[in-house]
Design an enzyme around this catalytic site. Structure first.
Site: not given
Ligand code: UD1
Ligand code: CA
Length: 453
Positions: A15, A384
């Protein structure tokens, strides 16, 4: 007496209509079966056996715990058959049977429950319901002693009227269980081996059956579909919110707080609406959390204020800091006392020193910022280069003009100043000024171009 916990989790969960095994659906951000395993752990169970059937790989990959063992039930022939699959792995004195889809049973309740088991006593958790339909019923004799359990589908009209139901949770000696499970028959309305039939066997063999009821009905609520899952989630959240309020926390609306993890919140903390707390969160005295904030794995020091719509993840925040609105603190952020992180500021793996301010539209990554530093609007640490990450250092008292790019690795000295709009690629000395931008040129009486006719 040593304790083994057997968790039944072989049911298919049709279910749920899901590719995920039922017991892996989450309540409060944690798989249902994990809640049950954690309850077993807090009982100091020497052994926890999970009876699995469907989705074994996924369940085994998800569930974590100490002393875990797995027993396969390849065909679901009933709850008695399921427990029988676990028995070869059980050597302990007492066996406690729990259900993978009954996630919120509290360890406190189980502790009292297990304590009443001995050689002569079986413990059964029951509940009295206004509407008992669907459940097994507890049949008692004239002296109110439990005689047996009858399943809904096998019950007589009179038995269907019994309001006391079987929650499914029971505990008894291993010896008794090992003795009676092989004697179960499937001669009943569902053709299954019912665990519930051991109650009548216990009575016949002279054991007494002690019944206990949980303090809260939701502790024994099971989940069969997503509607029940969501109801259980709400009940759970409500109980956590109430516990916080009793401990001195103000919740603007207890229905609009979600806790998915373990939280410690001191008194006189105020939490506005739509806040989600995840993982390990500690919030110290007098903190205010504005609406729509998500706080995950974080410590927030006394007296700090988190303004609306902020996301704090993996951060340690000192006392009397101000954060947001619309701030994003990512893992590895540490704010010393009285630091200020304003709107549209993102920080990551950075320390911001005492009293320093990063007020607007800024990215601070892999940085060490000293005390009393002012980082102007629009400053970006360029941490970065596409391959590696580098550190930016801003020493005590530094002043970074607006819209500056600090190209790491780079150090801005103590009390140094960076002119607005600079792209800084070289270290700046203590007390120095760095200006790195195109020079301004003024032209008098400038004629703008005009449209060709
Ligand atoms: C069971 C009880 C019933 C009780 C109710 C409480 C029996 C015979 N009946 O009924 O008295 O009122 O729980 O919710 O025990 N499971 C397995 N393998 C199986 C069958 C079941 O692992 O072969 C697991 C299911 O995954 C589930 C639990 O056992 O977690 C209960 O099974 P379920 O079929 O829901 O039992 P009920 O018919 O509801
Ligand atoms: Ca059930």
């Amino acid at each position: 007496m040593s304790l083994a916990v057997v968790i039944l989790a072989a049911g298919k969960g049709t279910r749920m209509k899901s590719a995920l095994p039922k017991v892996l659906h989450e309540v409060a951000g944690k798989a249902m079966v994990q809640h049950v395993v954690d309850a077993a752990t807090s009982l100091d169970a020497a052994n926890t056996v999970i009876v699995y059937g469907h989705g074994a790989d996924k369940v085994q990959a998800t569930v974590q715990g100490e002393h875990l063992q797995w027993a396969e039930q390849s065909e679901q022939l009933g709850t008695g058959h399921a427990v029988a699959q676990a028995m070869p792995l059980v050597k302990e004195d007492v066996v406690l049977v729990l259900y993978g889809d009954v996630p919120l049973i509290r360890p406190e309740t189980l502790r009292d429950f297990v304590q009443c088991v001995d050689d002569k006593t079986l413990a059964l958790m029951t509940l009295t319901l206004d509407d008992p339909s669907g459940y097994g019923r507890i049949v008692r004799d004239g002296q109110n002693n439990v005689q047996r359990i009858v399943e809904q589908k096998d019950a007589s009209e009179a038995e269907l009227g019994i309001p006391e139901i079987n929650t499914g949770i029971l505990a008894c000696s291993r010896e008794f269980l090992a003795d009676c499970l092989p004697k179960l028959s499937s001669n009943n309305a569902q053709g299954e081996y019912y665990l519930t039939d051991v109650i009548a066997m216990a009575v016949q063999s002279g054991l007494s059956v002690e019944t206990l009821q949980p303090e809260f009905a939701w502790e024994v609520d099971g989940v069969n579909d997503r509607v029940q899952l969501s109801r259980l989630e709400r009940l759970y959240q409500q109980s956590r919110a109430e516990a916080l309020m009793r401990d001195g926390v103000t919740l603007r609306d207890p229905a609009r707080l979600d806790i998915r993890g373990s939280v410690q919140i001191a008194s006189d903390v105020i939490i506005d609406v739509n806040v989600v707390l995840e993982g390990d969160v500690t919030i110290e005295e007098g903190v205010t959390i504005g609406p729509n904030c998500i706080i995950r794995d974080a410590n927030i020091g006394a007296g700090s204020v988190v303004e609306a719509n902020s996301l704090i993840d993996g951060a340690i925040i000192g006392e009397q800091c101000t954060i947001g609105p619309y701030a994003r603190l990512r893992p590895g952020t540490e704010l010393a006392n009285k630091a200020k992180i304003g709107n549209f500021v993102e920080t990551k793996k950075s320390h911001v020193g005492e009293g320093s301010k990063v007020n607007h539209l800024t990215y601070i990554g892999d940085s060490q910022i000293g005390k009393g530093v002012n980082v102007g609007a629009g400053t970006i640490t360029c941490n970065y280069d596409g391959a590696n990450k580098f550190q930016t250092v801003m020493k005590d008292g530094a002043f970074i003009g607006s819209n500056s790019s600090l190209v790491a690795p780079v150090t801005i000295g103590e009390n140094a100043t960076v002119g607005a709009g600079s792209t800084i690629t070289k270290d700046v000395d203590d007390n120095g000024l760095a200006v790195a931008r195109g020079q301004q040129r003024n032209v008098s009486d400038w004629k703008r171009p005009t449209k060709k006719s």
